[in-house]
Scaffold this motif. Structure first.
Motif, PDB file in Angstrom:
ATOM      1  N   THR A  67       0.832  -1.211   0.000  1.00  0.00           N
ATOM      2  CA  THR A  67       0.000   0.000   0.000  1.00  0.00           C
ATOM      3  C   THR A  67       0.866   1.261   0.000  1.00  0.00           C
ATOM      4  OG1 THR A  67      -0.173   0.081   2.423  1.00  0.00           O
ATOM      5  CG2 THR A  67      -1.882  -1.171   1.229  1.00  0.00           C
ATOM      6  N   ILE A  68       2.141   1.104   0.256  1.00  0.00           N
ATOM      7  CA  ILE A  68       3.075   2.238   0.240  1.00  0.00           C
ATOM      8  C   ILE A  68       3.427   2.546  -1.212  1.00  0.00           C
ATOM      9  CG2 ILE A  68       5.347   3.072   0.971  1.00  0.00           C
ATOM     10  CD1 ILE A  68       5.238   0.993   3.247  1.00  0.00           C
ATOM     11  N   PRO A  69       3.377   3.821  -1.618  1.00  0.00           N
ATOM     12  CA  PRO A  69       3.752   4.159  -3.004  1.00  0.00           C
ATOM     13  C   PRO A  69       5.164   3.692  -3.328  1.00  0.00           C
ATOM     14  CG  PRO A  69       2.791   6.055  -1.901  1.00  0.00           C
ATOM     15  CD  PRO A  69       2.978   4.999  -0.853  1.00  0.00           C
ATOM     16  N   GLY A  70       5.308   3.015  -4.472  1.00  0.00           N
ATOM     17  CA  GLY A  70       6.613   2.548  -4.923  1.00  0.00           C
ATOM     18  C   GLY A  70       6.947   1.128  -4.514  1.00  0.00           C
ATOM     19  N   VAL A  71       6.166   0.554  -3.602  1.00  0.00           N
ATOM     20  CA  VAL A  71       6.455  -0.804  -3.133  1.00  0.00           C
ATOM     21  C   VAL A  71       5.569  -1.785  -3.889  1.00  0.00           C
ATOM     22  CG1 VAL A  71       6.458  -2.370  -1.164  1.00  0.00           C
ATOM     23  CG2 VAL A  71       7.132   0.003  -0.847  1.00  0.00           C
ATOM     24  N   GLY A  72       6.225  -2.612  -4.704  1.00  0.00           N
ATOM     25  CA  GLY A  72       5.536  -3.667  -5.431  1.00  0.00           C
ATOM     26  C   GLY A  72       5.823  -5.008  -4.784  1.00  0.00           C
ATOM     27  N   PRO A  73       5.368  -6.088  -5.406  1.00  0.00           N
ATOM     28  CA  PRO A  73       5.566  -7.419  -4.811  1.00  0.00           C
ATOM     29  C   PRO A  73       7.027  -7.764  -4.547  1.00  0.00           C
ATOM     30  CG  PRO A  73       4.016  -7.542  -6.636  1.00  0.00           C
ATOM     31  CD  PRO A  73       4.561  -6.149  -6.627  1.00  0.00           C
ATOM     32  N   PHE A  74       7.910  -7.489  -5.501  1.00  0.00           N
ATOM     33  CA  PHE A  74       9.325  -7.823  -5.338  1.00  0.00           C
ATOM     34  C   PHE A  74       9.918  -7.110  -4.126  1.00  0.00           C
ATOM     35  CE2 PHE A  74      13.825  -7.045  -6.087  1.00  0.00           C
ATOM     36  CZ  PHE A  74      14.283  -8.325  -6.346  1.00  0.00           C
ATOM     37  N   VAL A  75       9.680  -5.813  -4.037  1.00  0.00           N
ATOM     38  CA  VAL A  75      10.240  -5.017  -2.938  1.00  0.00           C
ATOM     39  C   VAL A  75       9.599  -5.419  -1.609  1.00  0.00           C
ATOM     40  CG1 VAL A  75      10.442  -2.672  -2.024  1.00  0.00           C
ATOM     41  CG2 VAL A  75      10.913  -3.105  -4.427  1.00  0.00           C
ATOM     42  N   ALA A  76       8.288  -5.678  -1.611  1.00  0.00           N
ATOM     43  CA  ALA A  76       7.605  -6.071  -0.377  1.00  0.00           C
ATOM     44  C   ALA A  76       8.178  -7.381   0.167  1.00  0.00           C
ATOM     45  CB  ALA A  76       6.108  -6.205  -0.628  1.00  0.00           C
ATOM     46  N   VAL A  77       8.377  -8.356  -0.702  1.00  0.00           N
ATOM     47  CA  VAL A  77       8.937  -9.644  -0.266  1.00  0.00           C
ATOM     48  C   VAL A  77      10.370  -9.447   0.229  1.00  0.00           C
ATOM     49  CG1 VAL A  77       9.660 -11.932  -1.068  1.00  0.00           C
ATOM     50  CG2 VAL A  77       7.409 -11.051  -1.700  1.00  0.00           C
ATOM     51  N   ALA A  78      11.145  -8.625  -0.463  1.00  0.00           N
ATOM     52  CA  ALA A  78      12.533  -8.377  -0.047  1.00  0.00           C
ATOM     53  C   ALA A  78      12.575  -7.697   1.319  1.00  0.00           C
ATOM     54  CB  ALA A  78      13.253  -7.522  -1.088  1.00  0.00           C
ATOM     55  N   ILE A  79      11.721  -6.696   1.517  1.00  0.00           N
ATOM     56  CA  ILE A  79      11.692  -5.994   2.810  1.00  0.00           C
ATOM     57  C   ILE A  79      11.309  -6.960   3.921  1.00  0.00           C
ATOM     58  CG2 ILE A  79      10.444  -4.254   4.161  1.00  0.00           C
ATOM     59  CD1 ILE A  79      10.351  -2.539   1.592  1.00  0.00           C
ATOM     60  N   LYS A  80      10.248  -7.721   3.695  1.00  0.00           N
ATOM     61  CA  LYS A  80       9.804  -8.669   4.725  1.00  0.00           C
ATOM     62  C   LYS A  80      10.878  -9.706   5.010  1.00  0.00           C
ATOM     63  CE  LYS A  80       6.550 -11.442   6.800  1.00  0.00           C
ATOM     64  NZ  LYS A  80       5.466 -12.307   6.583  1.00  0.00           N
ATOM     65  N   ALA A  81      11.527 -10.216   3.977  1.00  0.00           N
ATOM     66  CA  ALA A  81      12.550 -11.240   4.178  1.00  0.00           C
ATOM     67  C   ALA A  81      13.737 -10.696   4.961  1.00  0.00           C
ATOM     68  CB  ALA A  81      13.013 -11.780   2.825  1.00  0.00           C
ATOM     69  N   ARG A  82      14.129  -9.484   4.700  1.00  0.00           N
ATOM     70  CA  ARG A  82      15.317  -8.935   5.352  1.00  0.00           C
ATOM     71  C   ARG A  82      15.030  -8.433   6.770  1.00  0.00           C
ATOM     72  NH1 ARG A  82      19.245 -11.360   3.101  1.00  0.00           N
ATOM     73  NH2 ARG A  82      20.602  -9.919   4.153  1.00  0.00           N
ATOM     74  N   ILE A  83      13.830  -7.925   7.002  1.00  0.00           N
ATOM     75  CA  ILE A  83      13.502  -7.422   8.341  1.00  0.00           C
ATOM     76  C   ILE A  83      13.110  -8.567   9.261  1.00  0.00           C
ATOM     77  CG2 ILE A  83      11.831  -6.067   9.669  1.00  0.00           C
ATOM     78  CD1 ILE A  83      11.863  -4.025   7.401  1.00  0.00           C
ATOM     79  N   GLY A  84      12.367  -9.519   8.737  1.00  0.00           N
ATOM     80  CA  GLY A  84      11.883 -10.603   9.598  1.00  0.00           C
ATOM     81  C   GLY A  84      10.818 -10.059  10.529  1.00  0.00           C
ATOM     82  N   ASP A  85      10.967 -10.325  11.816  1.00  0.00           N
ATOM     83  CA  ASP A  85      10.014  -9.846  12.816  1.00  0.00           C
ATOM     84  C   ASP A  85      10.362  -8.405  13.174  1.00  0.00           C
ATOM     85  OD1 ASP A  85       8.172  -9.490  14.816  1.00  0.00           O
ATOM     86  OD2 ASP A  85       9.124 -10.882  16.228  1.00  0.00           O
ATOM     87  N   ILE A  86       9.491  -7.488  12.839  1.00  0.00           N
ATOM     88  CA  ILE A  86       9.740  -6.056  13.077  1.00  0.00           C
ATOM     89  C   ILE A  86       9.898  -5.755  14.566  1.00  0.00           C
ATOM     90  CG2 ILE A  86       7.335  -5.334  13.203  1.00  0.00           C
ATOM     91  CD1 ILE A  86      10.021  -3.413  11.301  1.00  0.00           C
ATOM     92  N   LYS A  87       9.367  -6.625  15.417  1.00  0.00           N
ATOM     93  CA  LYS A  87       9.434  -6.392  16.869  1.00  0.00           C
ATOM     94  C   LYS A  87      10.860  -6.455  17.403  1.00  0.00           C
ATOM     95  CE  LYS A  87       4.779  -7.910  17.653  1.00  0.00           C
ATOM     96  NZ  LYS A  87       4.066  -9.117  17.367  1.00  0.00           N
ATOM     97  N   ARG A  88      11.782  -6.990  16.599  1.00  0.00           N
ATOM     98  CA  ARG A  88      13.171  -7.028  17.065  1.00  0.00           C
ATOM     99  C   ARG A  88      13.830  -5.654  17.014  1.00  0.00           C
ATOM    100  NH1 ARG A  88      17.382  -9.048  12.963  1.00  0.00           N
ATOM    101  NH2 ARG A  88      16.514  -8.454  10.962  1.00  0.00           N
TER     102      ARG A  88
END
Length: 177
Positions: A67-88
């Protein structure tokens, strides 16, 4: 030059012109093999894009990120994979530091260091965030990422540095979500 009117040499028009070149037989065969290989890579790229889109559409975090401007599926998956659990990351500053988006300061008194002043962070995450900034810049509507980038440019920052400033803003948004 016969390719002056082609904007992308490896786009549809460029590939057509390449295949029509009058070359010696050995060079023509080599070119044909390279073009076939390029076609195979393009097909694999499409399949990978489709798979990433499927993964992103089935993941709640990725759907929220997209939902963030500029973030598509590729970038979303990359962000999620690299951050993991945001609570850390207890705060957004820690996430920005992890991504290598904040300046490092090891100047002391009169001594000014001559090294790169950006921390080395997670290169993949930083790259994904800057790709998202580039996407946000191409949107027609204004958004906070685009405004942050333009403000940095008006202050005299180089485009690459303005991208990092805007990527930090994007990381703040990701942490907040």
């Amino acid at each position: 030059h016969e390719f002056d009117d082609v904007s992308d040499m490896f786009g549809a028009d460029g590939l057509e012109k390449l295949s029509e070149l009058d070359l010696p037989e050995s060079e023509s065969k080599a070119l044909w093999m390279y073009l076939e290989e390029l076609s195979l890579y393009a097909e694999q790229h499409k399949a990978l894009d489709a798979e990433l889109a499927k993964i992103a559409s089935n993941d709640e975090d990725c759907k929220l990120l997209m939902t963030i401007p500029g973030v598509g599926p590729f970038v979303a998956v990359a962000i999620k994979a690299r951050i993991g659990d945001i609570k850390r990351f207890p705060d957004k500053q820690k996430l920005c530091s992890y991504a290598g988006l904040v300046p490092k300061a090891d100047d002391s008194g009169e001594h000014k260091s001559k090294h790169n002043h950006i921390k080395h962070g997670d290169y993949v995450l930083k790259n994904a965030l800057t790709i998202a900034v580039q996407g946000a810049m191409r949107t027609k509507k204004g958004n906070s990422i685009k405004r942050k980038y333009m403000k940095a440019i008006r202050r005299g920052k180089a485009p690459q540095n303005a991208e990092v400033v805007a990527a930090k803003k994007l990381a703040d948004i990701v942490w907040g979500m």
